[in-house]
Design a protein around this motif. Structure first.
Motif, PDB file in Angstrom:
ATOM      1  N   UNK A  24       0.813  -1.212   0.000  1.00 16.14           N
ATOM      2  CA  UNK A  24       0.000   0.000   0.000  1.00 16.14           C
ATOM      3  C   UNK A  24       0.844   1.259   0.000  1.00 16.14           C
ATOM      4  N   UNK A  25       0.178   2.401   0.002  1.00 18.06           N
ATOM      5  CA  UNK A  25       0.907   3.668   0.040  1.00 18.06           C
ATOM      6  C   UNK A  25       1.592   3.851   1.394  1.00 18.06           C
ATOM      7  N   UNK A  26       2.575   4.715   1.432  1.00 18.32           N
ATOM      8  CA  UNK A  26       3.294   5.007   2.671  1.00 18.32           C
ATOM      9  C   UNK A  26       2.333   5.590   3.700  1.00 18.32           C
ATOM     10  N   UNK A  27       2.241   4.948   4.846  1.00 19.34           N
ATOM     11  CA  UNK A  27       1.289   5.406   5.848  1.00 19.34           C
ATOM     12  C   UNK A  27       1.687   6.747   6.457  1.00 19.34           C
ATOM     13  N   UNK A  28       2.966   7.011   6.644  1.00 20.21           N
ATOM     14  CA  UNK A  28       3.378   8.298   7.212  1.00 20.21           C
ATOM     15  C   UNK A  28       3.078   9.418   6.219  1.00 20.21           C
ATOM     16  N   UNK A  29       3.420   9.210   4.959  1.00 19.86           N
ATOM     17  CA  UNK A  29       3.110  10.220   3.940  1.00 19.86           C
ATOM     18  C   UNK A  29       1.597  10.448   3.867  1.00 19.86           C
ATOM     19  N   UNK A  30       0.814   9.384   4.024  1.00 17.16           N
ATOM     20  CA  UNK A  30      -0.641   9.510   4.036  1.00 17.16           C
ATOM     21  C   UNK A  30      -1.137  10.340   5.202  1.00 17.16           C
ATOM     22  N   UNK A  31      -0.548  10.150   6.368  1.00 15.19           N
ATOM     23  CA  UNK A  31      -0.942  10.930   7.543  1.00 15.19           C
ATOM     24  C   UNK A  31      -0.539  12.388   7.357  1.00 15.19           C
ATOM     25  N   UNK A  32       0.670  12.631   6.867  1.00 16.86           N
ATOM     26  CA  UNK A  32       1.131  13.998   6.607  1.00 16.86           C
ATOM     27  C   UNK A  32       0.178  14.696   5.637  1.00 16.86           C
ATOM     28  N   UNK A  33      -0.274  13.970   4.610  1.00 14.59           N
ATOM     29  CA  UNK A  33      -1.161  14.530   3.589  1.00 14.59           C
ATOM     30  C   UNK A  33      -2.621  14.588   4.038  1.00 14.59           C
ATOM     31  N   UNK A  34      -2.910  14.058   5.232  1.00 12.59           N
ATOM     32  CA  UNK A  34      -4.271  13.980   5.763  1.00 12.59           C
ATOM     33  C   UNK A  34      -5.179  13.151   4.857  1.00 12.59           C
ATOM     34  N   UNK A  35      -4.616  12.081   4.307  1.00 12.26           N
ATOM     35  CA  UNK A  35      -5.370  11.138   3.484  1.00 12.26           C
ATOM     36  C   UNK A  35      -6.439  10.495   4.374  1.00 12.26           C
ATOM     37  N   UNK A  36      -7.703  10.497   3.940  1.00 14.01           N
ATOM     38  CA  UNK A  36      -8.781   9.921   4.761  1.00 14.01           C
ATOM     39  C   UNK A  36      -8.576   8.448   5.123  1.00 14.01           C
ATOM     40  N   UNK A  38      -6.113   7.246   6.432  1.00 21.03           N
ATOM     41  CA  UNK A  38      -5.223   7.164   7.593  1.00 21.03           C
ATOM     42  C   UNK A  38      -5.716   8.025   8.753  1.00 21.03           C
ATOM     43  N   UNK A  39      -7.019   8.214   8.870  1.00 22.57           N
ATOM     44  CA  UNK A  39      -7.579   9.089   9.900  1.00 22.57           C
ATOM     45  C   UNK A  39      -7.479   8.515  11.311  1.00 22.57           C
ATOM     46  N   UNK A  40      -7.268   7.231  11.481  1.00 21.00           N
ATOM     47  CA  UNK A  40      -7.212   6.638  12.814  1.00 21.00           C
ATOM     48  C   UNK A  40      -5.962   6.995  13.598  1.00 21.00           C
ATOM     49  N   UNK A  41      -5.040   7.677  12.965  1.00 16.80           N
ATOM     50  CA  UNK A  41      -3.794   8.079  13.620  1.00 16.80           C
ATOM     51  C   UNK A  41      -3.915   9.557  13.982  1.00 16.80           C
ATOM     52  N   UNK A  42      -4.331   9.853  15.194  1.00 17.40           N
ATOM     53  CA  UNK A  42      -4.561  11.238  15.612  1.00 17.40           C
ATOM     54  C   UNK A  42      -3.242  11.974  15.791  1.00 17.40           C
ATOM     55  N   UNK A  43      -3.102  13.092  15.091  1.00 14.32           N
ATOM     56  CA  UNK A  43      -1.890  13.905  15.177  1.00 14.32           C
ATOM     57  C   UNK A  43      -1.846  14.592  16.535  1.00 14.32           C
ATOM     58  N   UNK A  44      -0.685  14.473  17.203  1.00 10.52           N
ATOM     59  CA  UNK A  44      -0.508  15.133  18.495  1.00 10.52           C
ATOM     60  C   UNK A  44       0.459  16.301  18.414  1.00 10.52           C
ATOM     61  N   UNK A  45       1.284  16.314  17.373  1.00  8.67           N
ATOM     62  CA  UNK A  45       2.258  17.399  17.224  1.00  8.67           C
ATOM     63  C   UNK A  45       2.703  17.446  15.770  1.00  8.67           C
ATOM     64  N   UNK A  46       2.969  18.671  15.312  1.00  7.29           N
ATOM     65  CA  UNK A  46       3.476  18.836  13.962  1.00  7.29           C
ATOM     66  C   UNK A  46       4.225  20.151  13.878  1.00  7.29           C
ATOM     67  N   UNK A  47       5.366  20.125  13.219  1.00 11.44           N
ATOM     68  CA  UNK A  47       6.086  21.354  12.898  1.00 11.44           C
ATOM     69  C   UNK A  47       6.536  21.245  11.449  1.00 11.44           C
ATOM     70  N   UNK A  48       7.415  22.115  11.010  1.00 16.68           N
ATOM     71  CA  UNK A  48       7.823  22.101   9.600  1.00 16.68           C
ATOM     72  C   UNK A  48       8.493  20.800   9.183  1.00 16.68           C
ATOM     73  N   UNK A  49       9.189  20.135  10.110  1.00 21.89           N
ATOM     74  CA  UNK A  49       9.956  18.961   9.736  1.00 21.89           C
ATOM     75  C   UNK A  49       9.490  17.639  10.298  1.00 21.89           C
ATOM     76  N   UNK A  50       8.632  17.660  11.312  1.00 24.77           N
ATOM     77  CA  UNK A  50       8.272  16.412  11.990  1.00 24.77           C
ATOM     78  C   UNK A  50       6.778  16.347  12.267  1.00 24.77           C
ATOM     79  N   UNK A  51       6.315  15.125  12.453  1.00 26.96           N
ATOM     80  CA  UNK A  51       4.929  14.882  12.835  1.00 26.96           C
ATOM     81  C   UNK A  51       4.917  13.773  13.883  1.00 26.96           C
ATOM     82  N   UNK A  52       4.021  13.891  14.844  1.00 26.02           N
ATOM     83  CA  UNK A  52       3.832  12.856  15.865  1.00 26.02           C
ATOM     84  C   UNK A  52       2.342  12.549  15.928  1.00 26.02           C
ATOM     85  N   UNK A  53       2.029  11.267  16.055  1.00 28.10           N
ATOM     86  CA  UNK A  53       0.637  10.851  16.027  1.00 28.10           C
ATOM     87  C   UNK A  53       0.460   9.571  16.827  1.00 28.10           C
TER      88      UNK A  53
END
Length: 171
Positions: A24-36, A38-53
């Motif tokens: 399948x597609x890259x799950x992290x890239x999907x979360x970064x792109x807010x692909x529907x 991958x909605x089950x991974x709730x974002x807790x932090x995001x800045x220009x370079x990193x994402x946490x979920x």
């Protein structure tokens, strides 16, 4: 497995999980792109370079993932020393926010993945609940195959992500 969480555990379909991870597609890239998808991974932090979920199949309450937003595959080789250290600062902040929010007695931090599946490098931040028997700690606490996934209601996951995110803002 001891019940140190109020949430029921279930055995996810690991064959389907591995198939999606490998084809399948890259799950992290999907979360970064807010692909529907991958909605089950709730974002807790995001800045220009990193994402946490939050992990979509958590073995422990508060289990989070931290990744660079840009698709990179090597835990060290795809980063300059400065980029790596900046990302590890985010890992530290997430781990402390998770530890404080869920009252973990220990936090495991590890990078898992494979060039054959889940290739986008990411770090697992896994809180160990107090009172977990020794034989259910370490890899047994982290792996879906041994711990199973917690069935956490969507509203609780959203609330948990917001609370962890608030702790990060205060850090």
């Amino acid at each position: 497995m001891a019940r140190v969480s109020p949430f029921e555990r279930y055995a996810p379909d690991l064959d389907a999980y591995h198939e999606r991870a490998r084809t399948g597609p890259c799950f992290v890239c999907g979360i970064v792109a807010r692909d529907p998808d991958f909605l089950g991974h709730h974002v807790i932090y995001e800045d220009d370079g990193a994402i946490a979920f939050l992990n979509g199949w958590p073995t422990q309450y508060g289990y989070a993932l931290v990744a660079p937003k840009e698709h990179r595959e090597q835990a060290t080789g795809d980063f300059t020393a400065e980029e790596y250290l900046d990302l590890q600062r985010v890992v530290h902040r997430v781990a402390e926010a998770v530890r404080e929010e869920v009252g973990a007695e220990r936090v495991y931090i590890l990078s898992l993945g494979s060039n054959e599946g889940n290739a986008h490098v990411h770090w697992h931040v896994v809180p160990l609940p107090p009172g977990t028997p020794y034989d259910e700690q370490q890899f047994a606490a982290v792996m879906l195959e041994t711990a199973g996934a917690l069935d956490i209601p969507e509203e609780e996951n959203a609330s948990l992500a917001a609370r962890i995110g608030s702790r990060m803002e205060g850090a």
